[in-house]
Design a protein around this motif. Structure first.
Motif, PDB file in Angstrom:
ATOM      1  N   LYS A   1     -25.776   3.102   2.956  1.00 13.21           N
ATOM      2  CA  LYS A   1     -27.029   3.750   2.812  1.00 13.21           C
ATOM      3  C   LYS A   1     -27.690   3.581   1.397  1.00 13.21           C
ATOM      4  N   ARG A   2     -28.379   2.477   1.419  1.00 11.08           N
ATOM      5  CA  ARG A   2     -29.145   2.505   0.039  1.00 11.08           C
ATOM      6  C   ARG A   2     -30.282   3.245   0.154  1.00 11.08           C
TER       7      ARG A   2
ATOM      8  N   SER B   1     -37.067  -4.320  -6.584  1.00 11.06           N
ATOM      9  CA  SER B   1     -36.124  -4.073  -5.863  1.00 11.06           C
ATOM     10  C   SER B   1     -34.681  -4.173  -6.258  1.00 11.06           C
ATOM     11  N   ASP B   2     -33.667  -3.852  -5.575  1.00  7.85           N
ATOM     12  CA  ASP B   2     -32.362  -4.091  -6.286  1.00  7.85           C
ATOM     13  C   ASP B   2     -32.016  -5.428  -6.151  1.00  7.85           C
TER      14      ASP B   2
ATOM     15  N   SER C   1     -29.200  -7.131  -5.894  1.00  7.23           N
ATOM     16  CA  SER C   1     -28.047  -7.538  -4.764  1.00  7.23           C
ATOM     17  C   SER C   1     -28.849  -7.446  -3.301  1.00  7.23           C
ATOM     18  N   CYS C   2     -30.070  -7.264  -3.168  1.00  4.46           N
ATOM     19  CA  CYS C   2     -30.809  -7.387  -1.948  1.00  4.46           C
ATOM     20  C   CYS C   2     -31.154  -8.741  -1.682  1.00  4.46           C
ATOM     21  N   PRO C   3     -30.987  -9.161  -0.371  1.00  2.00           N
ATOM     22  CA  PRO C   3     -31.344 -10.732  -0.123  1.00  2.00           C
ATOM     23  C   PRO C   3     -32.923 -10.807  -0.397  1.00  2.00           C
ATOM     24  N   ALA C   4     -33.186 -12.067  -0.859  1.00  2.00           N
ATOM     25  CA  ALA C   4     -34.697 -12.290  -1.347  1.00  2.00           C
ATOM     26  C   ALA C   4     -35.525 -12.234  -0.134  1.00  2.00           C
TER      27      ALA C   4
ATOM     28  N   CYS D   1     -33.925  -1.527  -1.320  1.00  2.00           N
ATOM     29  CA  CYS D   1     -34.565  -2.733  -0.742  1.00  2.00           C
ATOM     30  C   CYS D   1     -35.712  -2.511  -0.001  1.00  2.00           C
ATOM     31  N   GLN D   2     -36.764  -2.973  -0.571  1.00  2.00           N
ATOM     32  CA  GLN D   2     -38.067  -2.961   0.200  1.00  2.00           C
ATOM     33  C   GLN D   2     -38.649  -4.475   0.383  1.00  2.00           C
TER      34      GLN D   2
END
Length: 330
Positions: free
Chosen positions: A235-236, A268-269, A271-274, A241-242
């Motif tokens: 639960k980020r 955004s973080d 670690s989130c996928p691009a 991550c937006q």
């Protein structure tokens, strides 16, 4: 003055006599209604059997009179069969037994091991021997619950695979031919397993999952797992991550799906996928050609039992062409 008192006294006596006479007449009328003096006896129609031409049946009774209450009623009756006198069924009670034949009950036999039944012989006590059987047999199932009693053994330890425990019952009282010598009872274990919770791990960017390990703190090690691993979705935070949502592609006719691409927003973080692809099924008319038509024409003359009318197809493919024609039988 004395004459007035005498006249008043005589007047009261006359009134009392009149009231007593009226009350006596009313009571006599009520009594006659209760006794049914103004009601004629029942007159019955022919008895009709419920099934077939003889046996138990019903008959309709009627009566007339001013104080009858019910004037129609259905009564039970019996239609005698061939070779049977009308009075042969008069001695039977409502359950079908014969009042003229009474029997003395015997002693119940021991339970039969194969049929699980016990028998009793009844001997004629009262009745005509030419019409009543000398003996009658009566049977009923044995009641195992009262005849078979067991000694309860201790519950076994819990099986960690099935999570079940069992106990053995040994026959203590009862006939070994009809009672089981041993019985096995099983039930679910209610062991108390308590664990110490470890810390959650870091979120896995690929699976978006995090995990924690639980270590056994209290409980039977034979029935409780020594360690448990629990996983759940990460639960980020709302701003972690937006993504910016792209436009949906046209519906693919072969797969009946559409796609779009989500692009990670700035800030955004890391670690989130691009980018993240999204695929959905086409809904409703997204998978159909768009059709534009003109006005409907008139129905043609009847040919081969069919009349048809058409409208001009201004835009559309082969599916639209099918919707530009209507037919009806003639």
């Amino acid at each position: 003055m004395e004459y007035k008192w005498i006249i008043s006294f005589l007047f009261l006596i006359v009134v009392q006599c009149v009231l007593s006479a009226e009350l006596h007449g009313l009571r006599s009328e009520r009594a006659s209604k209760k006794k049914g003096k103004d009601c004629n006896p029942w007159v019955f129609e022919e008895c009709k059997a419920k099934k077939g031409n003889c046996g138990e049946g019903k008959k309709l009774g009627r009566r007339t009179g001013a104080d009858c209450g019910k004037t129609e009623k259905v009564f039970p009756c019996t239609v005698p069969c061939d070779g049977e006198s009308p009075s042969s069924n008069q001695g039977k009670n409502k359950r079908g037994g014969d009042k003229k034949c009474k029997y003395r009950k015997g002693v119940w036999s021991s339970c039969h091991p194969l049929t699980n039944m016990k028998n009793m012989t009844m001997t004629l006590k009262k009745g005509d021997p030419s019409k009543c059987p000398a003996t009658k047999q009566k049977s009923k199932p044995c009641k195992k619950g009262k005849a078979c009693k067991y000694t309860r053994g201790d519950w076994s330890s819990c099986d960690p695979v099935t999570n079940m425990k069992k106990r053995i019952l040994t026959l203590r009282k009862g006939n070994p031919n009809t009672c089981e010598r041993e019985k096995t009872l099983t039930k679910s274990c209610r062991s108390v397993c308590k664990y110490t919770r470890g810390d959650w791990s870091n979120c896995d960017a690929t699976t978006n999952q995090k995990s924690r390990t639980l270590t056994l703190r209290k409980g039977d090690p034979n029935s409780c797992e020594k360690e448990k691993v629990i996983t759940k979705s990460c639960k980020r935070g709302h701003a972690a991550c937006q993504y910016e949502k792209g436009e949906w592609s046209p519906c693919d006719a072969s797969t009946k799906t559409k796609q779009r691409t989500l692009t990670l927003k700035d800030g955004s973080d890391a670690s989130c996928p691009a980018t993240k692809p999204q695929t959905r099924e086409c809904k409703g008319g997204e998978n159909k050609d768009r059709c534009f038509f003109g006005q409907w024409g008139e129905y043609s003359d009847c040919q081969n039992g069919v009349r048809k009318k058409q409208r001009e197809l201004k835009f559309g493919g082969a599916d639209c062409q099918k919707r530009a024609v209507k037919t009806k039988p003639c």
